[in-house]
Design a protein around this motif. Structure first.
Motif, PDB file in Angstrom:
ATOM      1  N   LEU A 232      33.612  41.571  29.799  1.00  0.00           N
ATOM      2  CA  LEU A 232      34.220  40.461  29.074  1.00  0.00           C
ATOM      3  C   LEU A 232      33.921  40.604  27.586  1.00  0.00           C
ATOM      4  O   LEU A 232      32.896  41.150  27.192  1.00  0.00           O
ATOM      5  N   SER A 233      34.827  40.072  26.756  1.00  0.00           N
ATOM      6  CA  SER A 233      34.645  40.161  25.313  1.00  0.00           C
ATOM      7  C   SER A 233      35.416  39.050  24.627  1.00  0.00           C
ATOM      8  O   SER A 233      36.334  38.459  25.204  1.00  0.00           O
ATOM      9  N   GLY A 234      35.030  38.764  23.404  1.00  0.00           N
ATOM     10  CA  GLY A 234      35.764  37.830  22.574  1.00  0.00           C
ATOM     11  C   GLY A 234      35.789  36.405  23.070  1.00  0.00           C
ATOM     12  O   GLY A 234      36.655  35.626  22.661  1.00  0.00           O
ATOM     13  N   GLY A 235      34.857  36.044  23.948  1.00  0.00           N
ATOM     14  CA  GLY A 235      34.831  34.688  24.484  1.00  0.00           C
ATOM     15  C   GLY A 235      35.838  34.433  25.582  1.00  0.00           C
ATOM     16  O   GLY A 235      35.992  33.289  26.034  1.00  0.00           O
ATOM     17  N   PHE A 236      36.523  35.473  26.057  1.00  0.00           N
ATOM     18  CA  PHE A 236      37.512  35.321  27.123  1.00  0.00           C
ATOM     19  C   PHE A 236      36.852  35.381  28.490  1.00  0.00           C
ATOM     20  O   PHE A 236      35.821  36.029  28.679  1.00  0.00           O
ATOM     21  N   ASP A 237      37.502  34.716  29.462  1.00  0.00           N
ATOM     22  CA  ASP A 237      37.081  34.823  30.857  1.00  0.00           C
ATOM     23  C   ASP A 237      38.320  35.013  31.726  1.00  0.00           C
ATOM     24  O   ASP A 237      39.425  34.612  31.350  1.00  0.00           O
ATOM     25  N   VAL A 238      38.136  35.607  32.899  1.00  0.00           N
ATOM     26  CA  VAL A 238      39.252  35.961  33.778  1.00  0.00           C
ATOM     27  C   VAL A 238      39.797  34.716  34.464  1.00  0.00           C
ATOM     28  O   VAL A 238      39.042  33.884  34.976  1.00  0.00           O
ATOM     29  N   THR A 239      41.146  34.588  34.484  1.00  0.00           N
ATOM     30  CA  THR A 239      41.771  33.492  35.223  1.00  0.00           C
ATOM     31  C   THR A 239      42.728  33.970  36.303  1.00  0.00           C
ATOM     32  O   THR A 239      43.067  33.194  37.195  1.00  0.00           O
ATOM     33  N   ASP A 240      43.193  35.223  36.250  1.00  0.00           N
ATOM     34  CA  ASP A 240      44.026  35.735  37.338  1.00  0.00           C
ATOM     35  C   ASP A 240      44.143  37.253  37.248  1.00  0.00           C
ATOM     36  O   ASP A 240      43.694  37.873  36.270  1.00  0.00           O
ATOM     37  N   LEU A 241      44.761  37.812  38.264  1.00  0.00           N
ATOM     38  CA  LEU A 241      44.866  39.251  38.437  1.00  0.00           C
ATOM     39  C   LEU A 241      46.156  39.569  39.174  1.00  0.00           C
ATOM     40  O   LEU A 241      46.555  38.835  40.083  1.00  0.00           O
ATOM     41  N   ALA A 242      46.836  40.642  38.770  1.00  0.00           N
ATOM     42  CA  ALA A 242      48.011  41.133  39.500  1.00  0.00           C
ATOM     43  C   ALA A 242      48.065  42.641  39.320  1.00  0.00           C
ATOM     44  O   ALA A 242      47.516  43.187  38.356  1.00  0.00           O
ATOM     45  N   PHE A 243      48.743  43.302  40.253  1.00  0.00           N
ATOM     46  CA  PHE A 243      48.851  44.755  40.202  1.00  0.00           C
ATOM     47  C   PHE A 243      50.249  45.176  39.793  1.00  0.00           C
ATOM     48  O   PHE A 243      51.255  44.596  40.233  1.00  0.00           O
ATOM     49  N   LEU A 244      50.307  46.202  38.937  1.00  0.00           N
ATOM     50  CA  LEU A 244      51.569  46.812  38.558  1.00  0.00           C
ATOM     51  C   LEU A 244      52.025  47.751  39.675  1.00  0.00           C
ATOM     52  O   LEU A 244      51.217  48.171  40.520  1.00  0.00           O
TER      53      LEU A 244
END
Length: 334
Positions: A232-244
């Motif tokens: 993690l960086s820049g104060g961001f946190d994960v909210t979702d995920l998807a695959f290409l």
């Protein structure tokens, strides 16, 4: 628990922190309907992402396609934390935080989002007949659909519930699946924010992947099960995920500050990098700016349409009149 905008919207300052820590914030979410209920949803199209640069269409590695602000006079509408779009992009399912789902068809005008048709809100029901909202799995935060299997991640009582999708498209018979102890022991309000099923032909071989707030990742099924960490960086946190389609993962991240408001970011992670024990990072595809029409973006879906890879985002308005339900779509630039 971190103090978030949701807490401020509900109670403000230290009082909000107290509400959040006691669980009152969750209890104040609108109750899910008892059965599938047709509702009305109005849409205000978004033709330009940037309010200060309306002619701009490219943002990082993405091309803005269109968007819409969605509104309903139904109090239970909103709070969307997970998103799925069908292979042709015509159907959507959005998971709400109060253990219900929105199903609808996408309406377009001149190739741009113009609204939703036949929207229905439905409660999620466990296999024993108990509505999830009235069970220990009431706080629903993440959603993945693959074939006839639907997976929903819950917070506070951390779990992954597997549902079946029947021929009529209904999501039924939810049953918890085994999860590792490290997932069950996550902080109360730091559970799985993201779930996705990797493409069968990717290095992950169709595995179910989950990522929690704080970046703790889990390969939950398949031959490569184990834990990993998202940098993690820049104060961001994960909210979702998807695959290409090629197997690479895209993670949606969110940052909030009282003065800067909501910022969202999309990062691409190589499929081969996701493995037990790994610390994964990836290139930034897009990061929103203050002029961009975003809100608390928490849901992400990927589909192919007309030769383009389309990324769709939806926001969680926390059932608050101070926020908006925003649906956006981008195309991955060639």
């Amino acid at each position: 628990m971190r103090l978030t905008r949701r807490n401020f919207l509900i109670g403000g300052g230290a009082a909000a922190a107290t509400l959040a820590c006691t669980g009152v914030a969750v209890a104040q979410r609108p109750q899910a309907f008892k059965g599938a209920t047709a509702i009305r949803v109005e849409a205000q199209p978004i033709s330009r992402l940037s309010t200060t640069d309306p002619d701009r269409s490219r943002f990082g590695a993405l091309m803005f396609r269109s968007g819409a602000i969605l509104r309903s006079d139904v109090s239970a509408f909103g709070g969307f934390s997970g998103l799925w779009r069908s292979g042709d992009g015509q159907e959507i399912i959005a998971l709400a935080d109060n253990a219900q789902i929105l199903k609808a068809r996408i309406e377009t005008a001149d190739g741009r989002l113009s609204g939703l048709s036949a929207p229905v809100l439905s409660p999620l029901i466990l296999g024993n007949g108990v509505p999830m909202r009235r069970s220990r799995y009431y706080d629903t935060e993440s959603f993945a659909l693959s074939g006839n299997a639907v997976f929903i991640g819950t917070e506070r009582n951390h779990a992954v519930i597997r549902f079946e999708r029947n021929a009529a498209g209904s999501i039924i018979r939810g049953v918890p699946i085994p999860v590792p102890p490290a997932l069950r022991d996550l902080p109360s309000n730091g559970g799985l924010e993201a779930l996705a099923v990797a493409p069968q032909r990717s290095p992950l071989g169709g595995a179910l992947i989950g990522i929690a707030e704080g970046g703790s990742g889990f390969i939950l099924t398949g031959a490569r099960q184990g834990a990993f960490q998202v940098a993690l960086s820049g104060g961001f946190d994960v909210t979702d995920l998807a695959f290409l389609p090629d197997g690479d993962a895209v993670i949606l991240e969110r940052r909030f500050s009282l003065f800067g408001g909501f910022v969202c970011r999309l990062r691409r992670i190589e499929a081969a990098a996701i493995r037990a024990g790994a610390r994964v990072d990836g290139e930034v595809l897009y990061e929103s700016e203050p002029s961009h029409q975003v809100d608390n973006m928490e849901g992400l879906a990927v589909h192919r349409e007309g030769g383009e890879t389309v990324l769709s985002l939806i926001s969680d308005d926390n059932f608050s009149s101070l926020q908006k339900t925003v649906l956006l779509e981008f195309a991955l630039a060639a």
